[in-house]
Design a protein around this motif. Sequence first.
Motif, PDB file in Angstrom:
ATOM      1  N   LYS A 166     -36.192  13.160  12.421  1.00  0.00           N
ATOM      2  CA  LYS A 166     -35.776  14.471  12.907  1.00  0.00           C
ATOM      3  C   LYS A 166     -34.496  14.345  13.730  1.00  0.00           C
ATOM      4  N   ASN A 223     -45.148  19.105   8.049  1.00  0.00           N
ATOM      5  CA  ASN A 223     -43.953  19.868   7.689  1.00  0.00           C
ATOM      6  C   ASN A 223     -44.301  21.174   6.985  1.00  0.00           C
ATOM      7  N   ALA A 248     -45.330  23.927  13.293  1.00  0.00           N
ATOM      8  CA  ALA A 248     -45.981  23.071  12.305  1.00  0.00           C
ATOM      9  C   ALA A 248     -47.487  23.077  12.515  1.00  0.00           C
ATOM     10  N   SER A 255     -47.454  14.444  15.606  1.00  0.00           N
ATOM     11  CA  SER A 255     -46.268  14.684  14.793  1.00  0.00           C
ATOM     12  C   SER A 255     -45.583  13.364  14.460  1.00  0.00           C
ATOM     13  N   GLY A 260     -42.428  23.956   4.933  1.00  0.00           N
ATOM     14  CA  GLY A 260     -41.247  23.762   5.762  1.00  0.00           C
ATOM     15  C   GLY A 260     -39.968  23.624   4.981  1.00  0.00           C
ATOM     16  N   TRP A 318     -33.902  18.329   8.263  1.00  0.00           N
ATOM     17  CA  TRP A 318     -34.883  19.228   7.646  1.00  0.00           C
ATOM     18  C   TRP A 318     -36.015  18.443   7.003  1.00  0.00           C
ATOM     19  N   PRO A 319     -37.199  18.973   6.782  1.00  0.00           N
ATOM     20  CA  PRO A 319     -37.588  20.359   7.036  1.00  0.00           C
ATOM     21  C   PRO A 319     -37.492  20.737   8.523  1.00  0.00           C
ATOM     22  N   GLU A 323     -46.346  16.354   4.177  1.00  0.00           N
ATOM     23  CA  GLU A 323     -45.764  17.630   3.775  1.00  0.00           C
ATOM     24  C   GLU A 323     -46.682  18.799   4.114  1.00  0.00           C
TER      25      GLU A 323
END
Length: 352
Positions: A230, A172, A194, A201, A184, A233-234, A168
């Motif tokens: 993905k 994010n 980010a 990532s 995010g 979200w975020p 987080e």
Amino acid sequence: MPNVKNILFIMCDQLRWDYLSCYGHPKLETPHIDSLAARGVRFDRAYCQSPVCGSSRMSFYTGRYVNSHGASWNFVPLRVGEMTIGDHLRPRGIRTALVGKTHMRADYAGLIRLGVDLVSQEGVFAAECGFEPFERDDGIHPSSSHDPFPRYNDYLREQGFGGDNPWEDWANSAEGPNGEILSGWYLENAKFPARIPAEHSETAYITGRAIDFIDEAGAEPWCLHLSYIKPHWPYMAPAPYATLYGPEDTYPPVRSEDERITPHPVYGAFVEQRVSQSMSRDEVRNSVLPAYMGMIKQIDDEIGRLLRFMEKLGRIEDTLIAFTSDHGDYLGDHWLGEKDLFHEPSVRIPLI
């Protein structure tokens, strides 16, 4: 297809069907996913069974309608005894594994009632949708009681990105103009990159773990469910993907003022949700949609990395590849955010 012995089942989370160039997007080029469509079959009218992560995935895994398998919402358990892809393939000598997300909630009450040892091989398969959890990463709310912290957090700490929850705080979150941390979870921050480099990532990490599995499996027949978190979200993409696109590259919203005149009570309630109110504002869409497109572009690049690895090993020739999404994303269409209802942006999906 006489040489096929492996299956690569790729699923993205919350990927709309029309945000790929092989489905007609004029600005978002996805050449690696397009290459799958070019040498395969691209379904133009594919729909998920439920525009909710968990229940949609349980339909994919079981081949059954939601009212049949019973997992009607996120974190509603899939009943013990529901046969899944893994349950059908494992007896045929096919190693069936997961890398990424399932949103599976195990029927622990049923397992205990039947006397199944939760740490046994049978118990693990029953708790993981029939997949070997090579690398499970549900990603969302990793600090909640529903989801264990993913191993990705440990990986980030090994790379020097510390904290209680680097998923987080780094992957994010963004860094503001004055060095402040921008979460995010807030849509207004989607316009910032980010804090994590692209190579570290979550999308890149999950691709790397898929490569690890294929390399480890060797000549053994396998079915790998590669499931990206993905562009759910975020809505936050790493550099350079965060700045590849602008509002001018996005589709305009599909909505009418007539939809808000004496709406059906259920639709009206969804329109009043905070996320719908936010995504109905142009300035929010202009922040979110370029990030959404950037995350899809990164997924395409990472699929390219995976395909190059498979070509090097000769796995392209003996592997059936399926690419899809669990559901779409309103992105402000019909005055809505998220998914949940049955308009095309929510329920129509890519399928290759």
